[in-house]
Write a protein that holds these residues in place. Structure first.
Motif, mmCIF file in Angstrom:
data_model
loop_
_atom_site.group_PDB
_atom_site.id
_atom_site.type_symbol
_atom_site.label_atom_id
_atom_site.label_comp_id
_atom_site.label_asym_id
_atom_site.label_seq_id
_atom_site.Cartn_x
_atom_site.Cartn_y
_atom_site.Cartn_z
ATOM 1 N N SER A 2 -3.549 -1.911 38.225
ATOM 2 C CA SER A 2 -4.088 -2.647 37.091
ATOM 3 C C SER A 2 -4.703 -3.962 37.564
ATOM 4 O O SER A 2 -4.191 -4.616 38.457
ATOM 5 C CB SER A 2 -2.986 -2.928 36.080
ATOM 6 O OG SER A 2 -2.005 -3.752 36.648
ATOM 7 N N VAL A 3 -5.798 -4.319 36.965
ATOM 8 C CA VAL A 3 -6.492 -5.551 37.315
ATOM 9 C C VAL A 3 -5.988 -6.662 36.407
ATOM 10 O O VAL A 3 -5.950 -6.503 35.187
ATOM 11 C CB VAL A 3 -8.019 -5.372 37.167
ATOM 12 C CG1 VAL A 3 -8.734 -6.663 37.448
ATOM 13 C CG2 VAL A 3 -8.510 -4.271 38.071
ATOM 14 N N ILE A 4 -5.590 -7.767 36.988
ATOM 15 C CA ILE A 4 -5.117 -8.919 36.227
ATOM 16 C C ILE A 4 -6.278 -9.884 36.082
ATOM 17 O O ILE A 4 -6.897 -10.273 37.072
ATOM 18 C CB ILE A 4 -3.921 -9.581 36.925
ATOM 19 C CG1 ILE A 4 -2.774 -8.590 37.017
ATOM 20 C CG2 ILE A 4 -3.507 -10.841 36.195
ATOM 21 C CD1 ILE A 4 -1.644 -9.028 37.883
ATOM 22 N N GLU A 5 -6.573 -10.262 34.848
ATOM 23 C CA GLU A 5 -7.671 -11.179 34.585
ATOM 24 C C GLU A 5 -7.137 -12.520 34.131
ATOM 25 O O GLU A 5 -6.139 -12.593 33.417
ATOM 26 C CB GLU A 5 -8.597 -10.604 33.524
ATOM 27 C CG GLU A 5 -9.396 -9.416 33.990
ATOM 28 C CD GLU A 5 -10.431 -9.004 32.973
ATOM 29 O OE1 GLU A 5 -10.243 -9.284 31.781
ATOM 30 O OE2 GLU A 5 -11.431 -8.395 33.391
ATOM 31 N N ALA A 6 -7.812 -13.570 34.533
ATOM 32 C CA ALA A 6 -7.478 -14.931 34.119
ATOM 33 C C ALA A 6 -8.787 -15.698 33.954
ATOM 34 O O ALA A 6 -9.822 -15.309 34.490
ATOM 35 C CB ALA A 6 -6.587 -15.609 35.151
ATOM 36 N N TYR A 7 -8.724 -16.804 33.220
ATOM 37 C CA TYR A 7 -9.927 -17.588 32.949
ATOM 38 C C TYR A 7 -10.233 -18.499 34.129
ATOM 39 O O TYR A 7 -9.386 -19.268 34.580
ATOM 40 C CB TYR A 7 -9.751 -18.417 31.679
ATOM 41 C CG TYR A 7 -11.020 -19.091 31.238
ATOM 42 C CD1 TYR A 7 -12.003 -18.383 30.584
ATOM 43 C CD2 TYR A 7 -11.238 -20.434 31.487
ATOM 44 C CE1 TYR A 7 -13.180 -18.986 30.178
ATOM 45 C CE2 TYR A 7 -12.406 -21.050 31.088
ATOM 46 C CZ TYR A 7 -13.375 -20.329 30.430
ATOM 47 O OH TYR A 7 -14.535 -20.926 30.047
ATOM 48 N N ASP A 8 -11.436 -18.420 34.631
ATOM 49 C CA ASP A 8 -11.908 -19.256 35.731
ATOM 50 C C ASP A 8 -12.702 -20.419 35.142
ATOM 51 O O ASP A 8 -13.717 -20.209 34.473
ATOM 52 C CB ASP A 8 -12.780 -18.428 36.662
ATOM 53 C CG ASP A 8 -13.156 -19.156 37.939
ATOM 54 O OD1 ASP A 8 -12.962 -20.381 38.015
ATOM 55 O OD2 ASP A 8 -13.649 -18.494 38.859
ATOM 56 N N ILE A 9 -12.230 -21.631 35.376
ATOM 57 C CA ILE A 9 -12.877 -22.831 34.826
ATOM 58 C C ILE A 9 -14.272 -23.027 35.421
ATOM 59 O O ILE A 9 -15.219 -23.377 34.710
ATOM 60 C CB ILE A 9 -12.011 -24.085 35.101
ATOM 61 C CG1 ILE A 9 -10.639 -23.949 34.462
ATOM 62 C CG2 ILE A 9 -12.698 -25.349 34.643
ATOM 63 C CD1 ILE A 9 -10.637 -23.944 32.960
ATOM 64 N N LYS A 10 -14.396 -22.807 36.707
ATOM 65 C CA LYS A 10 -15.670 -23.032 37.381
ATOM 66 C C LYS A 10 -16.731 -22.019 36.944
ATOM 67 O O LYS A 10 -17.886 -22.369 36.720
ATOM 68 C CB LYS A 10 -15.464 -22.944 38.893
ATOM 69 C CG LYS A 10 -16.437 -23.719 39.714
ATOM 70 C CD LYS A 10 -16.088 -23.576 41.187
ATOM 71 C CE LYS A 10 -15.934 -24.934 41.814
ATOM 72 N NZ LYS A 10 -15.765 -24.846 43.265
ATOM 73 N N ALA A 11 -16.345 -20.754 36.813
ATOM 74 C CA ALA A 11 -17.293 -19.709 36.411
ATOM 75 C C ALA A 11 -17.462 -19.632 34.896
ATOM 76 O O ALA A 11 -18.385 -18.999 34.409
ATOM 77 C CB ALA A 11 -16.839 -18.358 36.944
ATOM 78 N N ARG A 12 -16.527 -20.251 34.154
ATOM 79 C CA ARG A 12 -16.537 -20.267 32.687
ATOM 80 C C ARG A 12 -16.467 -18.866 32.077
ATOM 81 O O ARG A 12 -17.152 -18.552 31.106
ATOM 82 C CB ARG A 12 -17.756 -21.006 32.152
ATOM 83 C CG ARG A 12 -17.742 -22.459 32.479
ATOM 84 C CD ARG A 12 -18.897 -23.158 31.850
ATOM 85 N NE ARG A 12 -18.860 -24.567 32.194
ATOM 86 C CZ ARG A 12 -19.793 -25.417 31.881
ATOM 87 N NH1 ARG A 12 -20.850 -25.023 31.211
ATOM 88 N NH2 ARG A 12 -19.682 -26.677 32.222
ATOM 89 N N LYS A 13 -15.638 -18.021 32.689
ATOM 90 C CA LYS A 13 -15.419 -16.679 32.152
ATOM 91 C C LYS A 13 -14.151 -16.096 32.761
ATOM 92 O O LYS A 13 -13.577 -16.665 33.686
ATOM 93 C CB LYS A 13 -16.609 -15.771 32.437
ATOM 94 C CG LYS A 13 -16.875 -15.550 33.911
ATOM 95 C CD LYS A 13 -18.071 -14.659 34.104
ATOM 96 C CE LYS A 13 -18.391 -14.495 35.579
ATOM 97 N NZ LYS A 13 -19.508 -13.600 35.799
#
Length: 77
Positions: A2-13
């Motif tokens: 499973s892929v864990i996703e988190a918010y990246d501040i630098k990429a803004r997504k």
């Protein structure tokens, strides 16, 4: 896996997290620490009161199978 996703501040997504590790916070909640797959900055995602289980990739599981073998003489063979 499973892929864990988190918010990246630098990429803004939201991006996928590389090498996620469980982390116990002071208040008893669990979080995941890792690095961003796009920008390489540190990511932090709060997951709750239960300890998260992180599955290994097929390659890592196969590699660990052959590198952590012990023979009868108690040496790594």
């Amino acid at each position: 896996m499973s892929v864990i996703e988190a918010y990246d501040i630098k990429a803004r997504k939201k991006v996928s997290m590389k090498d996620p590790q469980p982390y116990l916070m002071k208040n008893g909640s669990w979080a995941l620490k890792g690095t961003s797959s796009e920008t390489g900055i540190k990511l932090f995602k709060i997951v709750g009161r239960t300890k998260p289980t992180i599955t290994q990739s097929r390659f890592e599981a196969f590699k660990n199978l052959f590198t952590s073998r012990k023979c009868e003489c108690d040496k790594d063979c």
